[in-house]
Design a protein around this motif. Structure first.
Motif, short mmCIF file in Angstrom:
data_model
loop_
_atom_site.label_atom_id
_atom_site.label_comp_id
_atom_site.label_asym_id
_atom_site.label_seq_id
_atom_site.Cartn_x
_atom_site.Cartn_y
_atom_site.Cartn_z
N ASP B 256 -33.17 63.03 4.97
CA ASP B 256 -34.46 62.82 5.39
C ASP B 256 -34.29 63.60 6.91
OD1 ASP B 256 -35.96 62.14 3.37
OD2 ASP B 256 -36.15 59.86 4.00
N ALA B 257 -33.28 62.82 7.62
CA ALA B 257 -32.62 63.40 8.84
C ALA B 257 -32.76 64.85 8.68
CB ALA B 257 -31.84 62.49 9.89
N PHE B 258 -31.17 65.71 7.96
CA PHE B 258 -30.75 66.42 7.75
C PHE B 258 -32.28 68.06 7.53
CE2 PHE B 258 -29.21 69.54 4.90
CZ PHE B 258 -28.82 70.07 6.21
N VAL B 259 -32.91 67.13 6.76
CA VAL B 259 -34.38 68.01 6.16
C VAL B 259 -35.04 67.91 7.51
CG1 VAL B 259 -36.25 68.22 5.07
CG2 VAL B 259 -34.26 67.70 3.87
N GLY B 260 -35.86 67.30 7.17
CA GLY B 260 -36.29 67.52 9.03
C GLY B 260 -35.92 67.57 10.28
N SER B 261 -34.14 67.90 10.38
CA SER B 261 -34.28 68.69 12.05
C SER B 261 -34.18 69.82 11.23
CB SER B 261 -32.31 68.26 11.97
OG SER B 261 -31.94 68.51 10.98
N ALA B 262 -33.69 70.43 9.64
CA ALA B 262 -34.06 71.97 10.32
C ALA B 262 -35.32 72.55 9.80
CB ALA B 262 -33.45 72.21 8.14
N GLN B 263 -36.31 71.89 9.49
CA GLN B 263 -37.74 71.70 9.10
C GLN B 263 -38.58 71.81 10.14
OE1 GLN B 263 -40.49 69.20 7.41
NE2 GLN B 263 -42.12 70.68 7.32
N ASP B 264 -37.78 71.12 11.28
CA ASP B 264 -38.47 71.17 12.87
C ASP B 264 -37.48 72.19 13.29
OD1 ASP B 264 -39.62 69.66 15.22
OD2 ASP B 264 -36.99 69.76 16.23
N PHE B 265 -36.41 72.73 12.82
CA PHE B 265 -35.73 73.77 14.04
C PHE B 265 -36.35 75.17 13.68
CE2 PHE B 265 -32.80 77.04 14.15
CZ PHE B 265 -32.26 77.21 15.19
N CYS B 266 -36.88 75.59 12.36
CA CYS B 266 -38.00 76.39 12.14
C CYS B 266 -38.63 76.46 12.35
CB CYS B 266 -37.25 76.49 10.25
SG CYS B 266 -36.52 76.79 9.20
N THR B 267 -39.34 75.12 12.46
CA THR B 267 -41.14 75.13 12.93
C THR B 267 -41.30 75.52 14.66
OG1 THR B 267 -41.61 73.55 11.51
CG2 THR B 267 -43.41 73.97 13.15
N ARG B 268 -40.46 75.31 15.27
CA ARG B 268 -39.92 75.65 16.64
C ARG B 268 -40.15 77.40 17.17
NH1 ARG B 268 -38.79 71.63 20.16
NH2 ARG B 268 -38.66 69.33 19.14
N ARG B 269 -39.45 77.39 15.89
CA ARG B 269 -38.32 79.22 16.52
C ARG B 269 -39.68 80.68 15.45
NH1 ARG B 269 -34.99 75.76 16.98
NH2 ARG B 269 -33.79 75.88 18.21
N GLY B 270 -40.27 79.66 14.90
CA GLY B 270 -41.87 80.53 14.34
C GLY B 270 -41.50 81.09 13.06
N MET B 271 -40.09 80.27 12.46
CA MET B 271 -39.82 80.29 11.15
C MET B 271 -40.56 79.37 9.84
SD MET B 271 -36.21 80.97 11.66
CE MET B 271 -35.23 80.32 12.59
N HIS B 272 -40.74 80.21 8.50
CA HIS B 272 -40.77 78.99 7.90
C HIS B 272 -40.16 77.71 6.66
CE1 HIS B 272 -45.24 81.21 8.70
NE2 HIS B 272 -44.56 82.10 8.62
N TYR B 273 -40.56 76.95 6.52
CA TYR B 273 -39.68 76.58 5.79
C TYR B 273 -40.36 75.68 4.78
CZ TYR B 273 -36.78 72.25 4.72
OH TYR B 273 -35.95 71.71 4.02
N LEU B 274 -39.56 75.92 3.67
CA LEU B 274 -40.11 75.22 2.45
C LEU B 274 -38.65 73.82 1.85
CD1 LEU B 274 -42.63 74.84 0.59
CD2 LEU B 274 -42.21 76.35 -0.68
N LEU B 275 -38.58 72.82 1.62
CA LEU B 275 -37.61 72.42 0.98
C LEU B 275 -38.13 72.07 -0.72
CD1 LEU B 275 -34.97 70.57 0.27
CD2 LEU B 275 -36.71 68.78 0.85
#
Lengths: 679, 297
Positions: B256-275
């Motif tokens: 969960d932390a891993f997925v969360g960090s990826a999502q967070d990383f993408c969102t902060r940089r204007g990228m879209h993330y989808l799991l």
């Protein structure tokens, strides 16, 4: 011996045991065969493991938790085998004798938890038995009135413990000397007395024997005893401040003025340091008849007299009810028993060749009420029946008129015109009769001559009766004494020196005195019956000591008698000899009843009545520092044995706890292994 | 259409649904050729953009004669230019993608085919690349409905087993493709060096970036028991675990932390993330989730 550990395994055992932990190590590391499993990435798994490795030491421990638990189990088991313990200074030596006092005072309930001293002593001995090594042997002797070998020398601890459990409290007094001689016999078996010069020498090299004495010290030292190889250790049991109220005497007697009335006398001792109030209750055959409240200063003894009236026969019981606040730690001496015997008609054997005056005087109604008189001719003395009856004490009084037996019978006697065959009488007597003695004085105050007027009595001839030592002359004449009484054992002999009727050498009947024609003669006969035939009550009412044999004279010709003990059980005893019963099982306090069939022949009471046993406080020796109470030493022979505290000799061992711990760890390991529980 | 039917990547039902979709980007990029999307450039389309004064040299055909008649001024009427869109699909074809049922790679290919199909029918420039491929293996830019079969062929040829780190692959991709556009990265992001470096390249490259993380069901909820030696299929790295309830709970937390960090990383940089996981049908993913995210319309 006094080390922290005690080895219980030999070197091979330890080698084997020492190989277990490495084996567990090896097995543990060989054990885990992990199944390989290919995964897309160990990326997350590594992070998981790293997370779990944060507290790495703890994690490592957790990972090999089972290993540690297994090592812990083995460690605990090894520690248990080492038998760790402490305070284990005692039990040096190889042979031990435990002397356990089970006298009356050991029933005092002042030990911890309201237990008796005997219980406490047994606990101490049990702890010592637990410490015996396999090469040590011990024996147990209990002592009170008599010593008793409870268990001979053995190294079987189970046997020792079982024997120890068999020791029961008794009501006897403390006598250490018997137990010491017993112990001496076991400890110094090969001591031989040289016949030539009377010196003792030992035939073999003797071993030291440790003698542990568990007692409350209610005895005086033992004198004239050589300990030899015995190494005594005195371990006192009890406390200094045990309080006790005791009945130290219970007597009954008849009122001196009115013999049909009974009186009871109770003596109570306050064996404590405080003022005590108590109520004495007196029960006759289970019925409360009187009570008295008493206030006793510390260490004082007081008596109370109860007038019972004409109560007939029965058993008397005095019960002490001490005030609760001070406490009474010995219950044995709070009850006392006594037996009241009814006044019964005396039994008189009258042996005469013929004496009309005396016969008619003994057959009056009043005489019959006092006694049952049986008349026999002098040749009856030669028969076996006489022997048996006299030995069985069927008669309270035997009157020998103009005849004499070969030996004195066990009864009161009245000799008329003859002297007793007893040497004490014979050697002081002048065998030749004197003629016409004049009566000048007689003992009017003596019961035998009560209301007897002799001033008008005339005699023709008479023997002179010089009583033996302790005797008393009752009638004195110008020529010497002619009537005397003297005690003999528990009997009394009365000798009248002159015949009332007699026979001359020609065989003709002669009259020797005019006394039968006087008023005083029937009175004298009644006095004889009342005094000599009715006074047999005294010895019966005495109290007997526990554990002492009781010898009873019983007017019965039966060969077997039954005795009912105070607890209701009955035993059958053979008569030792006709009329005599020896009874030994007097270990219970209370009233014993002797029965023939259903007929009660005799009752007797067994009471403690021992101030030394009732005073349950330990002997105090005050020395050195102020206020420190120490138990006084006991002296055996020339050796003073200092009291030691029994608590110091207790070795407390841990191995049971350790084994239980190992078991608990094993259960925990099993659970963790099966349930995969991780902390 | 007939070519698409032959492939098992796209089912007819899926194609029917995809026909109606188009790739959307919130950014406006300059295209290369005339296409169906508005461009920053002014040009020739039917959509009016602005007026401006005529300058010498301007095309006289653009003059607004009506205005000239009214105002007696030469005003040029500007129209929006319509251009094509660069649409890149970047598939992670490492060994780790070969797990799952269907495999994650299979799933990624299906998803790539669906999105590329949408791009092709809307006349976008579609390029499909895999991480770590050599420049020689580089496929052509596809354009137009006619290229659907080539696209399917190209995707179908992708096999797992390329050893390249995520960061390296993304860097090479960015260097090779200077054109701005929409980039869809389909990967499990399970890189020992982390995904952050890789995604930063996208940020600097100024593309409209979609990160679709595909995880297999086994990764989301591992069904393992006992004492195991876990072997990484890529670098043979081993991890010894004794499975227990707390361990699995810890794994779940880490995931969960891993997925969360990826999502967070993408969102902060204007990228879209989808799991997504490999059990979710591609149709549903495209039609529902990606639509909601705004990748397709």
């Amino acid at each position: 011996m006094d080390t922290l550990f005690r080895n219980t395994l030999g070197p091979y055992g330890w080698i084997l045991l020492g190989m277990i932990p490495p084996a567990i190590f090896a097995l543990y590391f060989l054990k885990l065969k992990r199944m390989p499993l290919e995964v897309p990435s160990t990326y997350l798994w590594h992070r998981v493991i790293e997370d779990l490795h944060v507290n790495s030491l703890w994690q490592r421990l957790r990972k090999s938790l089972l290993l540690f638990l297994q090592l812990l189990i083995v460690g605990l088991a090894m520690l248990a085998l080492l038998r760790p313990g402490w305070l284990g200074q005692s039990l040096e030596g190889r042979r031990f004798i435990f002397l356990i006092d089970h006298s009356a005072s050991m029933s005092t309930t002042d030990a911890a938890g309201g237990q008796s001293r005997l219980h406490e002593a047994k606990q101490h001995v049990a702890q010592l038995i637990d410490q015996l090594d396999s090469d040590m042997s011990a024996m147990i002797i209990s002592f009170a009135e008599q010593p008793d070998v409870v268990q001979e020398f053995t190294n079987n601890r189970r046997l020792l413990r079982e024997s120890l459990d068999r020791i029961e409290p008794t009501a006897g007094r403390t006598d250490l000397s018997g137990a010491l001689s017993l112990a001496d016999g076991f400890a110094n078996p090969a001591r031989v007395m040289s016949e030539e010069d009377g010196t003792e020498f030992e035939v073999t090299q003797q071993e030291q024997v440790e003698l542990y004495i568990f007692s409350d010290g209610r005895f005086r030292g033992v004198e004239g005893f050589s300990l030899g190889n015995l190494e005594p250790v005195f371990l006192p049991v009890g406390t200094f401040d045990a309080n006790n109220l005791a009945i130290t005497a219970l007597n009954t007697r008849r009122n001196e003025d009115r013999p049909e009335l009974h009186q009871a006398f109770v003596q109570i001792a306050n064996l404590s340091e405080q003022l005590q109030t108590t109520v004495v209750e007196l029960y006759l055959s289970g019925r409360l008849i009187d009570a008295a409240e008493m206030e006793l200063p510390a260490g004082d003894v007081m008596g109370a007299t109860f007038n019972l009236g004409d109560v007939g026969s029965g058993t008397l019981r005095a019960v002490l009810d001490p005030a609760a606040k001070v406490g009474d730690s010995l219950a044995l001496d709070n009850t006392a028993h006594a037996v009241l015997e009814d006044r019964r008609g005396g039994r008189v054997l009258f042996i005469t060749p013929g004496n009309a005056a005396l016969e008619s005087a003994l057959e009056t109604d009043r005489a019959r009420r006092l006694a049952m008189v049986k008349k026999e001719a002098p040749d009856f003395l030669e028969t076996v029946a006489y022997q048996q009856q006299s030995q069985a004490e069927l008669y309270d009084l035997i009157i020998f008129d103009q005849c004499a037996p070969k030996s004195m019978p066990p009864a009161n006697t009245l000799f008329i015109g003859r002297l007793p065959p007893d040497a004490a009488w014979q050697k002081r007597a002048i065998q030749e009769p004197v003629s016409t003695p004049q009566i000048i004085d007689w003992q009017r105050s003596h019961p035998l001559l009560n209301l007897v007027e002799l001033g008008n009595v005339q005699l023709i001839d008479s023997l002179l009766t010089q009583p033996p030592l302790g005797g008393k002359v009752l009638i004195d004449t110008t020529l010497g004494p002619i009537f005397a009484v003297a005690p003999r054992d528990s009997y009394e002999d009365a000798v009248l020196g002159f015949e009332i009727v007699g026979r001359n050498s020609a065989g003709q009947r002669t009259v020797n005195t005019n006394w039968p024609r006087r008023h005083s003669f029937p009175n004298f006969c009644l006095n004889i019956l009342e005094y000599l035939a009715g006074g047999s009550l005294l010895p019966h009412t005495q109290s007997h000591r526990p554990d002492k044999p009781v010898e009873l004279q019983i007017a019965s010709l039966a060969t077997e008698l039954e005795v009912e003990l105070p607890d209701g059980t009955r035993t059958t005893l053979p008569m030792a000899s006709p009329g005599r019963l020896a009874f030994h099982e007097t270990d219970q306090l209370g009233v014993y009843t002797v029965l023939e069939g259903q007929e009660v022949l005799r009752r007797f009471a067994v009471n403690l009545f021992d101030r030394e046993e009732s005073d349950v406080r330990l002997h105090v020796r005050q020395e050195g520092e102020e206020g420190v109470l120490e138990v006084d030493e006991i002296s055996i022979g020339y050796v003073d044995v200092r009291a030691q505290s029994p608590t110091t000799s207790v070795r407390r061992e841990l191995w049971k706890c350790l084994l239980l711990g190992a078991l608990a760890v094993l259960v925990m390991e099993w659970y963790i292994y099966n349930r995969r529980v991780y902390i | 259409m007939s070519t698409a039917n032959n492939s098992n990547l796209l089912s007819p039902e899926l194609l029917a649904r995809l026909e109606r979709l188009e790739i959307v980007t919130r950014k406006v990029f300059r295209g290369r050729m005339k296409g169906e999307r508005r461009s920053k450039r002014k040009g020739q389309s039917v959509e009016f953009a602005d007026f401006r004064n005529y300058v010498a040299g301007d095309d006289l055909r653009l003059l607004d004669w009506n205005l000239y008649a009214r105002l007696d001024k030469l005003i040029i009427k500007l129209f929006l230019e319509e251009e094509d869109l660069h649409f890149y699909t970047l598939i992670d074809a490492s060994m780790s993608m070969g797990f799952g049922e269907p495999t994650k790679l299979e799933y990624a290919k299906q998803l790539a085919a669906a999105l590329s199909f949408v791009g092709l029918i809307r006349a976008d420039r579609v390029r499909i690349e895999t991480l770590g491929q050599s420049p020689s293996e580089r496929g052509p830019v596809l354009r137009g409905r006619a290229s659907v079969w080539r696209m399917l062929e190209q995707i179908g040829a992708i096999e797992p087993g390329r050893q390249a780190s995520l960061a390296e692959g993304v860097k090479n991709f960015c260097l090779r493709n200077p054109g701005r556009g929409v980039v869809v990265l389909i990967s499990d992001l399970m890189d020992k060096d982390g995904f952050e470096t890789a995604l930063r390249y996208f940020v600097s490259h100024q593309v409209d970036c979609y990160v679709i993380q595909v995880l297999s069901q086994e990764e989301l909820e591992p069904d393992v028991k006992g004492d195991l030696k876990l072997v990484d299929c890529e670098d043979q790295d081993e991890a010894e675990v004794s499975v227990s309830a707390p361990l699995l709970a810890r794994y779940k937390q880490t995931l969960d932390a891993f997925v969360g960090s990826a999502q967070d990383f993408c969102t902060r940089r204007g990228m879209h993330y989808l799991l997504t996981n490999n059990q979710l049908p591609v149709e549903e993913l495209v039609a529902k989730h990606l639509r909601r995210r705004g990748l397709v319309r």
